[in-house]
Design a protein around this motif. Structure first.
Motif, PDB file in Angstrom:
ATOM      1  N   LEU A  74       9.116 -30.983  64.573  1.00 48.26           N
ATOM      2  CA  LEU A  74       9.878 -29.739  64.611  1.00 48.26           C
ATOM      3  C   LEU A  74      10.936 -29.806  65.703  1.00 48.26           C
ATOM      4  O   LEU A  74      10.679 -30.272  66.794  1.00 48.26           O
ATOM      5  CB  LEU A  74       8.935 -28.556  64.833  1.00 48.26           C
ATOM      6  N   SER A  89       1.877 -27.410  52.527  1.00 50.00           N
ATOM      7  CA  SER A  89       1.994 -28.533  53.451  1.00 50.00           C
ATOM      8  C   SER A  89       1.794 -29.860  52.714  1.00 50.00           C
ATOM      9  O   SER A  89       2.365 -30.867  53.079  1.00 50.00           O
ATOM     10  CB  SER A  89       1.018 -28.391  54.615  1.00 50.00           C
ATOM     11  N   LEU A 136       2.403 -20.463  54.680  1.00 47.67           N
ATOM     12  CA  LEU A 136       1.977 -21.681  55.359  1.00 47.67           C
ATOM     13  C   LEU A 136       0.623 -22.136  54.828  1.00 47.67           C
ATOM     14  O   LEU A 136      -0.278 -22.476  55.558  1.00 47.67           O
ATOM     15  CB  LEU A 136       1.925 -21.441  56.868  1.00 47.67           C
ATOM     16  N   VAL A 163       8.743 -23.404  58.904  1.00 48.46           N
ATOM     17  CA  VAL A 163       8.531 -23.102  60.317  1.00 48.46           C
ATOM     18  C   VAL A 163       9.866 -23.177  61.064  1.00 48.46           C
ATOM     19  O   VAL A 163      10.197 -22.310  61.869  1.00 48.46           O
ATOM     20  CB  VAL A 163       7.505 -24.082  60.945  1.00 48.46           C
ATOM     21  N   GLU A 164      10.653 -24.208  60.741  1.00 51.22           N
ATOM     22  CA  GLU A 164      11.961 -24.344  61.394  1.00 51.22           C
ATOM     23  C   GLU A 164      12.892 -23.192  61.042  1.00 51.22           C
ATOM     24  O   GLU A 164      13.582 -22.654  61.905  1.00 51.22           O
ATOM     25  CB  GLU A 164      12.616 -25.673  60.988  1.00 51.22           C
ATOM     26  N   SER A 199       6.280 -27.110  54.493  1.00 54.62           N
ATOM     27  CA  SER A 199       5.996 -26.014  55.415  1.00 54.62           C
ATOM     28  C   SER A 199       6.687 -26.183  56.767  1.00 54.62           C
ATOM     29  O   SER A 199       7.031 -25.209  57.400  1.00 54.62           O
ATOM     30  CB  SER A 199       4.502 -25.793  55.548  1.00 54.62           C
ATOM     31  N   TRP A 200       6.944 -27.432  57.176  1.00 56.07           N
ATOM     32  CA  TRP A 200       7.647 -27.594  58.451  1.00 56.07           C
ATOM     33  C   TRP A 200       9.074 -27.056  58.343  1.00 56.07           C
ATOM     34  O   TRP A 200       9.628 -26.519  59.302  1.00 56.07           O
ATOM     35  CB  TRP A 200       7.654 -29.050  58.921  1.00 56.07           C
ATOM     36  N   GLU A 201       9.651 -27.133  57.154  1.00 53.95           N
ATOM     37  CA  GLU A 201      10.989 -26.561  56.972  1.00 53.95           C
ATOM     38  C   GLU A 201      10.943 -25.045  57.095  1.00 53.95           C
ATOM     39  O   GLU A 201      11.863 -24.428  57.627  1.00 53.95           O
ATOM     40  CB  GLU A 201      11.561 -26.954  55.596  1.00 53.95           C
ATOM     41  N   HIS A 257      18.615 -27.820  56.926  1.00 49.76           N
ATOM     42  CA  HIS A 257      18.023 -28.642  55.877  1.00 49.76           C
ATOM     43  C   HIS A 257      19.017 -28.949  54.766  1.00 49.76           C
ATOM     44  O   HIS A 257      19.661 -28.059  54.247  1.00 49.76           O
ATOM     45  CB  HIS A 257      16.790 -27.936  55.298  1.00 49.76           C
TER      46      HIS A 257
END
Lengths: 114, 172
Positions: free
Chosen positions: B2, B105, B100, B114-115, B110-112, B85
């Motif tokens: 992240l 994931s 999430l 979160v970002e 899911s990291w996108e 992204h």
């Protein structure tokens, strides 16, 4: 109707929407099966797109998941679309999500008073 | 991995470009200034928004049924996806607070999310603005969170999370 010509594809997509929705509702395949009076194997087969659901079963499923029927109905990948559609991506959308995207993508919708 | 540092920098540049010096941050104006189109349409409660990239045209879709604060968050979140992204076609966002889940994931998305959420929080509640404002309060209690939320035009919930992330544990 590109991408939906194969009837099996419809059921595979339905299965994916069902899985997503079932997990969201926090239900196991067993629990859903018990609610519908079906076997767990049937649910597994439906989710894999191997067993077509009947219309009355669809109503019961929606009821069990506290969903609306359209939440579970896969979107069509139409070739005339204004959307930059990736057939892989559209496979995960239900009709409501597709309609929202369509409204957003179409240049005729102008927000009122904004 | 992240990229919270990059996000703060990217937001800082954006605010500088748009000459935003105080809250509330005009997210819609910022997006339009970047050449994006914002469109509103009614959708189910769980649908927050979408980002459509069609060649040079980029459209942010917002659920018009949501509260204005929530719509601001949606625009900021989609702007985050746009800035952070790469992607073509469309991206659709369900309720940011519940997306999430495990299945997401496993798809590696899911990291996108979160970002994009962090970007939105940073844009709507910029770190330097908030550090200044927090000093005005003796205690970060429930009342303070509500006042700040109103000032920044975000939900109390977003403000509470943001303050906690910046190390101001609200005593609610």
């Amino acid at each position: 109707m590109a991408g939906m010509s194969d009837r099996n594809e419809i059921y595979r997509r339905f299965g994916r929407l069902l899985t997503r929705r079932r997990k969201k509702a926090g239900l196991t395949q067993e629990k859903l099966a018990a609610f519908l009076g079906l076997s767990r194997t049937s649910i597994a087969n439906i989710e894999r797109g191997r067993q077509p659901v009947q219309l009355h079963t669809l109503y019961s499923i929606a009821d069990a998941l506290d969903a609306e029927i359209l939440d579970l109905v896969p979107a069509l990948a139409r070739s005339d679309s204004a959307l930059p559609i990736d057939p892989q991506q559209i496979g995960d959308l239900n009709i409501k999500e597709e309609q929202f995207l369509r409204k957003i993508a179409s240049p005729v919708t102008k927000p009122k008073g904004r | 991995m992240l990229r919270f540092k990059e996000i703060r920098k990217s937001v800082g540049e954006l605010l500088e470009q748009a000459r935003v010096r105080r809250p509330p941050v005009p997210v819609e104006k910022i997006a339009v200034g970047l050449g994006l189109t914002i469109r509103y349409a009614p959708a189910d409660e769980v649908l927050s928004g979408a980002l459509i990239r069609r060649g040079k045209e980029v459209i942010i879709g917002v659920n018009s049924r949501h509260h204005p604060n929530r719509r601001r968050f949606t625009i900021a979140h989609e702007l985050g996806h746009y800035r952070l992204h790469r992607g073509v076609g469309f991206h659709i966002d369900e309720d940011f607070r519940v997306n999430l889940r495990d299945e997401d994931s496993s798809k590696g998305v899911s990291w996108e999310e979160v970002e994009a959420n962090r970007f939105a929080a940073e844009l709507l509640m910029p770190t330097p603005f908030l550090f200044q404002d927090v000093e005005k309060f003796k205690n970060i209690d429930k009342q303070a969170v509500q006042n700040l939320a109103r000032r920044y035009r975000v939900s109390s919930q977003s403000m509470e999370i943001r303050l906690a992330n910046l190390g101001f544990a609200p005593r609610v």
